[in-house]
Enzyme design. Structure first.
Site, short mmCIF file in Angstrom:
data_model
loop_
_atom_site.label_atom_id
_atom_site.label_comp_id
_atom_site.label_asym_id
_atom_site.label_seq_id
_atom_site.Cartn_x
_atom_site.Cartn_y
_atom_site.Cartn_z
N TRP A 1 0.85 -1.20 0.00
CA TRP A 1 0.00 0.00 0.00
C TRP A 1 0.87 1.23 0.00
CZ3 TRP A 1 -4.70 -0.78 -1.40
CH2 TRP A 1 -5.65 0.27 -1.34
N ASP B 1 -0.09 11.02 -0.60
CA ASP B 1 -1.07 12.10 -0.59
C ASP B 1 -2.46 11.58 -0.21
OD1 ASP B 1 -1.61 10.69 -3.00
OD2 ASP B 1 -2.46 12.49 -3.90
N GLU C 1 -3.59 8.67 -2.10
CA GLU C 1 -2.77 7.47 -1.95
C GLU C 1 -2.03 7.08 -3.23
OE1 GLU C 1 -5.16 5.16 1.47
OE2 GLU C 1 -5.99 4.84 -0.51
N GLU C 2 -1.65 8.08 -4.00
CA GLU C 2 -1.04 7.80 -5.30
C GLU C 2 0.39 8.31 -5.44
OE1 GLU C 2 -5.07 7.75 -8.08
OE2 GLU C 2 -3.84 9.56 -8.01
N GLU D 1 -18.94 6.33 -4.72
CA GLU D 1 -17.75 7.17 -4.71
C GLU D 1 -17.77 8.16 -5.87
OE1 GLU D 1 -13.27 5.98 -3.91
OE2 GLU D 1 -13.80 5.55 -5.99
#
Length: 569
Positions: A140, A196, A199-200, A424
């Protein structure tokens, strides 16, 4: 599933009337509230066996699998619920129990050793956990340093309310140990890069820095209230340093906040709008230092952000340049097809509602050169200056801003299914819901926007009257030395995370001097007390070779000069 479509009301989103938005808000509010509670253990209807107080991101367990608990999402959701409880109806015993379950769950999760470390070695930066409060051990993007700050803010809000209701012992014995772990983590890691909000990318993040700044200010105030003056002073000092750092995210030439400096994309990003609404302090007015929602910087940034999506999504095609459109994370996004998000579009509306709250409180609004383009959307003849009630200009502009904010609610309403469920995202091509279903954050964002629309605010967190020390704007001199042997025709260059170091662009990297070979040197003026990441690269003609990972990192001195001595890796 058929969408809600304003056409069923004889309206389009771009021409939505107040009554049509009122109707949507009235229908969606109880659905969103139920949607949030359904995703919280132990009794949530869709919480899939989550432990008490644990928030699942979504019931979706495939494409994408969101059946986890994220510290960031959970904290934002419970900040909303705590605000509801402490400002609206503190007699709801079931909500009080749920908040206490959340506190206990987070206190346990803090202690769970995970791939980011233990509680004392970085584990607080772990972004997500299993819904039974055990570690997620798969690959992750970690660490993510916004979670501890947001969790601290949520629990501090509860702590402050408890103190005002004579429950100091619970605050000191139960809440403070959890809060201190998080605020200590923030104070020790604000100057380190992070994955960030999305999550990228691994860089510095405006959202993360902004919520860290808030947590440090709130942590300082609470520490003072509990008689912990040394900690309070330390947190305040760290807060001053983060405030200084926050000023570096502003791009004055383009009028927007750079979301993740050094990342090779536009850096126009919802991260910045979300930061503004989640650090809103009604007592701070339109202060640009903390990027308050009605500040000229935040308004300019909002326009740049919204405009960046006008030509990206098919569903925005043909909408006039002064009307509301669906927005997403950032214009280059490709995740799950790169679509509009409910929560980002609600966030645009919420920022403008927050601005209206402050303008109403002040009785005036100010137009500066920085915010002029934003205000020209509502009155092209407007010039810089201060406009106060009861002037016709103040009335017409605030009315137009309110209608514009409502229109973003209307955009989401147009693409909300008839049952009111919020996923989402919704398709950029036809507006049908896509990606994770029943996203808890989507529901929470709807409730937050509706609350701001009704004029509600959270308690002040101490943003009023903050000033940036002048020393923040005086550069310091840094000499970089690296020991590196080279082949004929090969030279050593320097690049890094700030514009002064060419923002990781190898084509414009700084050539270093070989006068003291094999030590290569260069001296650069850099911002004072500023976190910096950098690397050395080799160039031989068109061949570029980067130093091995990880990035070199340091924080510049507050004044004067310093020398760094490295060896090529």
């Amino acid at each position: 599933m058929r969408p809600w479509h304003f056409s069923t009301l004889g309206l389009l989103a771009s021409t939505a009337t107040q009554s049509s938005v009122d109707q949507y808000v009235s229908k969606e509010s109880p659905i969103a509230q139920a949607g949030v509670l359904a995703n919280i253990g132990p009794n949530g209807a869709k919480s899939s066996g989550a432990y008490p107080g644990v928030v699942i991101a979504s019931p979706s367990n495939s494409n994408p699998d969101y059946l986890y608990t994220w510290t960031r999402d959970s904290s934002l959701v419970f900040k909303l619920l705590i605000d509801q409880y402490t400002t609206n109806d503190s007699s709801d015993a079931s909500m009080r129990s749920l908040i206490d379950f959340f506190v206990a769950a987070e206190g346990h999760i803090q202690q769970v050793t995970n791939p980011s470390g233990s509680v004392s070695t970085g584990g607080l930066g772990e972004p997500k956990f299993m819904i039974n409060e055990t570690a997620f051990t798969g690959p992750w993007g970690r660490p993510q340093r916004d979670g501890p700050a947001l969790r601290a803010t949520a629990i501090i809000t509860y702590a402050n309310w408890l103190l005002s209701h004579n429950n100091a012992s619970y605050v000191s014995d139960t809440l403070w140990p959890i809060i201190q772990l998080d605020v200590d983590y923030v104070g020790g890691n604000w100057n380190s890069s992070t994955f960030d909000l999305w999550e990228e990318v691994h860089a510095f993040s405006f959202f993360t820095s902004a919520v860290q700044h808030r947590a440090l200010r709130e942590g300082s105030a609470l520490a003072n209230a509990l008689g912990k003056s040394t900690l309070a002073s330390n947190y305040a000092s760290q807060g001053d340093r983060v405030l200084c750092f926050l000023q570096s995210f502003w791009n004055s030439s383009s009028g927007y906040i750079v979301a993740n400096p050094g990342v090779q994309r536009s850096n126009v990003d919802a991260n910045t709008v979300l930061a503004s609404i989640h650090t809103f302090d009604v007592d701070a007015g339109c202060d640009p230092v903390s990027y308050q929602p009605c500040s000229d910087k935040a308004l300019s940034n909002l326009k740049v952000y919204v405009d960046s999506f006008r030509d990206v999504y098919s569903i925005n095609s043909g909408i006039p340049a002064s009307d509301a459109v669906a927005t997403g994370r950032y214009p280059e996004d490709v995740y799950q097809g790169g679509n509009p998000w409910y929560l980002t579009t609600f966030a645009v509306a919420e920022q403008m509602y927050d601005a209206l709250i402050v303008w109403k409180k002040q009785g005036c609004l100010e137009v500066t050169n920085t915010s002029l383009a934003f205000f020209h959307m509502f009155d092209a003849s407007l010039s810089t200056g201060t406009y106060c009630t009861p002037s016709s200009t103040y009335g017409s502009v605030t009315s137009a801003v309110k209608s514009f904010a409502d229109a973003f609610i209307a955009v989401n309403a147009k693409y909300t299914p008839l049952d009111g469920s919020l996923s989402e995202q919704y398709s950029r091509n036809n507006g049908t819901p896509v990606s994770a279903r029943d996203l808890t954050w989507s529901y929470a964002s709807a409730l937050a926007a509706f609350s701001a629309r009704d004029g509600h605010t959270s308690a002040s967190w101490g943003a009023k009257g903050l000033t940036v020390p002048s020393a923040c704007f005086i550069p310091v001199s840094v000499q970089f030395n690296v020991h590196a042997t080279t082949a004929p025709g090969e030279n050593i260059y320097l690049t890094g995370s700030v514009p002064e170091l060419k923002s990781w662009d190898p084509s414009s990297a700084i050539l270093m001097s070989s006068d003291n070979y094999p030590v290569w040197s260069t001296t650069v003026k850099l911002p004072a007390d500023h976190p910096i990441e950098y690397k050395y690269i080799r160039k031989n003609g068109s061949l570029v070779t980067w130093e091995s990972d990880p990035n070199n990192a340091f924080t510049t001195v507050a004044s004067g000069s310093e020398t760094l001595n490295d060896s090529w890796r």
